[in-house]
Scaffold this active site. Structure first.
Site, short mmCIF file in Angstrom:
data_model
loop_
_atom_site.label_atom_id
_atom_site.label_comp_id
_atom_site.label_asym_id
_atom_site.label_seq_id
_atom_site.Cartn_x
_atom_site.Cartn_y
_atom_site.Cartn_z
N ASP A 122 1.05 -1.36 0.13
CA ASP A 122 -0.14 -0.10 0.13
C ASP A 122 0.87 1.20 0.29
O ASP A 122 0.29 2.40 0.40
CB ASP A 122 -0.98 -0.19 1.09
CG ASP A 122 -2.09 -0.89 1.34
OD1 ASP A 122 -2.63 -1.57 -0.56
OD2 ASP A 122 -2.80 -1.83 1.91
N ASP A 183 -6.53 -5.30 -4.52
CA ASP A 183 -6.69 -4.20 -3.65
C ASP A 183 -5.19 -3.93 -4.93
O ASP A 183 -4.32 -2.62 -4.91
CB ASP A 183 -6.65 -3.97 -2.59
CG ASP A 183 -7.29 -5.40 -2.46
OD1 ASP A 183 -7.44 -5.69 -2.33
OD2 ASP A 183 -8.07 -4.34 -1.01
N GLY A 241 -7.51 -19.04 -4.90
CA GLY A 241 -7.11 -18.24 -4.61
C GLY A 241 -8.21 -18.97 -3.38
O GLY A 241 -8.58 -19.35 -2.73
N THR A 243 -10.10 -15.44 0.22
CA THR A 243 -10.11 -14.44 1.17
C THR A 243 -9.70 -13.90 1.36
O THR A 243 -9.39 -13.96 2.95
CB THR A 243 -12.07 -14.26 0.93
OG1 THR A 243 -12.06 -12.62 0.75
CG2 THR A 243 -12.59 -14.71 1.51
N ARG A 255 -15.38 -4.12 -1.78
CA ARG A 255 -14.49 -3.30 -2.08
C ARG A 255 -13.37 -3.67 -3.39
O ARG A 255 -12.92 -3.10 -4.38
CB ARG A 255 -14.22 -2.79 -1.30
CG ARG A 255 -13.51 -1.85 -1.09
CD ARG A 255 -13.35 -1.10 0.07
NE ARG A 255 -12.33 -1.37 1.37
CZ ARG A 255 -13.15 -2.12 2.41
NH1 ARG A 255 -14.11 -1.75 2.45
NH2 ARG A 255 -12.23 -2.52 3.16
N TRP A 259 -12.31 -1.98 -6.37
CA TRP A 259 -10.93 -2.14 -6.92
C TRP A 259 -10.79 -2.20 -8.37
O TRP A 259 -9.49 -1.66 -9.29
CB TRP A 259 -9.81 -2.74 -5.82
CG TRP A 259 -9.62 -2.45 -4.52
CD1 TRP A 259 -9.76 -3.36 -3.46
CD2 TRP A 259 -9.73 -0.91 -4.06
NE1 TRP A 259 -9.83 -2.39 -2.43
CE2 TRP A 259 -9.30 -0.83 -2.96
CE3 TRP A 259 -9.66 0.45 -4.89
CZ2 TRP A 259 -9.54 0.34 -2.01
CZ3 TRP A 259 -9.56 1.93 -3.53
CH2 TRP A 259 -9.68 1.74 -2.85
N1 GLY Z 1 -7.16 -2.56 0.66
C1 GLY Z 1 -7.40 -2.55 1.89
C2 GLY Z 1 -9.26 -2.37 2.04
O1 GLY Z 1 -9.50 -2.17 0.86
O2 GLY Z 1 -9.55 -3.00 2.90
N1 GLY Z 2 -7.10 -5.47 6.10
C1 GLY Z 2 -6.14 -5.29 5.25
C2 GLY Z 2 -5.27 -3.88 4.77
O1 GLY Z 2 -5.50 -3.50 6.07
O2 GLY Z 2 -4.80 -4.13 3.60
#
Ligand code: GLY
Ligand code: GLY
Length: 421
Positions: A122, A183, A241, A243, A255, A259
């Site tokens: 991130d 994400d 895969g 989750t 979400r 993304w």
């Molecule tokens: N990228 C983490 C989330 O969407 O929770």
């Molecule tokens: N829980 C997932 C994140 O923080 O990206």
């Protein structure tokens, strides 16, 4: 209340929509309310950071941990806060918010140079919204250096055997090695920008490899997405895969799907890869086909009308931006018009049904999001990324010529070189 219909039966990839979207007055009032809340929050939080989600619709400061003081710059969501400040600056020219956002950029530079809490993909979210913004909107050179340092750090997470960037954890964690998540697509713009701004193709090469793997293995045949996927770190063989934040391994976490729309559309914009355009369209079709009557997704798309499961308004805000991005990159005018209408309808549903009726009710811009339902985290609360993408969607529709931070702008101080790349 607007409705967003299911996809056109004549063309399963093309959603049909039935809302004109919000009118100009509604948009102007929504922008005004949102910017007022950003100003109020900036005065309240100062140099510190709110938590990722509200508690009872109010943001506490980010809690202290063994390593970090209360309100410190840690975890993956802090940049959405200066990201909102920059959007407000672009919308209003507010000098105090500009100064606050620049001070946050300096703090993000300190974080990356000190090596604090960087074990995450991130870094894309974190450094695009804080430091790339500070460079492109204010010509802040130390912020550019910090964003490049973050991009270099993100590159160390690339696993060449599998062709993916590891999402979570440190690189020696066997539970996380060889794992990525949908994400991750939204973290690619930092690397694309790094290639644009330095001329070094290595960053974009990694993006190309990673996106192909996400497209091939996380996007399923029915156009839904896995949240996460594992590869064998030694052989690079795709494994399975699963989750982390969805209702089940085979369900479609709302979400994540949002993304996917936005991330694939952005990749198409920067690479021209037609497969990414097609992937974004497939993600959009599936999401639009699995919405309840008011047009805002349940937190997992396995739930349908009649369920008492919570909605995830943040998935709606991300999807609105993704649909508007998709509309802007689509080469087919009729299709582009439909994605634009779907994005506007999604935003209309959020403005009319998911914002505080009175500013005193909450310091979030957008109510009723879900962070992580399986872990009971941030359920039916506001969240920083929901607020950010809500304001981004409003900005897209109200600021003509707006240049997105997710596009690979190569010129500082408001330049638009990368706009049509
Ligand atoms: N990228 C983490 C989330 O969407 O929770
Ligand atoms: N829980 C997932 C994140 O923080 O990206």
């Amino acid at each position: 209340m607007p409705t967003i219909d299911v996809r056109d039966p004549a063309d399963p990839a093309e959603p049909a929509v039935s809302s004109a979207g919000p009118g100009d007055e509604t948009l102007a009032a929504a922008v005004d309310a949102a910017v007022k809340t950003v100003r109020r929050n900036a005065a309240a939080f100062g140099a510190l950071y709110p938590d990722s989600t509200t508690r009872d619709d109010r943001y506490p400061l980010r809690p202290a941990t063994a390593e970090f003081a209360e309100g410190a710059n840690r975890d993956w969501t802090t940049s959405f806060w200066p990201g909102m400040q920059w959007l407000s600056v672009e919308l209003t020219g507010d000098a105090e918010l500009r100064a606050a956002a620049l001070a946050h950029a300096a703090d993000f530079a300190r974080r990356v140079h000190a090596g604090e809490d960087l074990d995450t993909h991130d870094l894309g979210f974190l450094y695009t919204l804080s430091c790339v913004n500070a460079w492109r909107l204010a010509g802040d050179e130390p912020a550019r250096d910090a964003a490049l340092a973050a991009a270099d750090h993100l590159m160390t997470r690339f696993l060449p055997s599998a062709g993916i960037i590891q999402a979570w954890g440190d690189l020696s964690d066997p539970a996380q090695r060889g794992r990525t998540i949908v994400d991750s697509l939204m973290n690619m713009p930092l690397l694309t920008w790094a290639t644009e701004t330095t001329g070094d193709p290595r960053y974009a090469d990694v993006v190309a490899r990673h996106v192909v793997q996400v497209r091939t293995h996380l996007l399923r045949d029915d156009d839904s997405t896995f949240h996460t996927f594992y590869w064998d770190p030694e052989s690079g063989e795709p494994l399975r895969g699963g989750t982390e934040q969805g209702a089940g391994d085979e369900s479609c976490w709302a979400r994540g799907q949002a993304w996917g729309i936005y991330g694939f559309a952005l990749h198409h914009r920067t690479s021209g890869d037609p497969e990414s355009l097609r992937a974004a369209e497939r993600c959009a079709g599936y999401l639009l086909d699995h919405l309840p009557a008011d047009g805002v997704p349940f937190w997992d798309l396995v739930y349908t009308d009649g369920s008492d499961a919570p909605r995830d308004s943040s998935a709606g805000a991300i999807a609105a931006c993704g649909l508007l991005e998709l509309a802007s990159v689509s080469s087919d005018a009729a299709r582009a018009a439909r994605y634009e209408a779907a994005g506007r309808a999604m935003l209309d549903a959020l403005v009319t049904g998911y914002t505080p009726a009175d500013a005193a009710d909450s310091d979030a811009l957008l109510l009723h999001a879900v962070y992580d339902a399986p872990k009971g985290k941030g359920v039916d609360e506001g969240c920083l990324w929901g607020d950010y993408y809500y304001l981004e969607a409003l900005t897209r529709l109200t600021l003509p010529g707006w240049v997105s931070p997710w596009w690979p702008t190569t010129t500082a101080d408001g330049g638009t070189d990368g706009e049509s790349a």
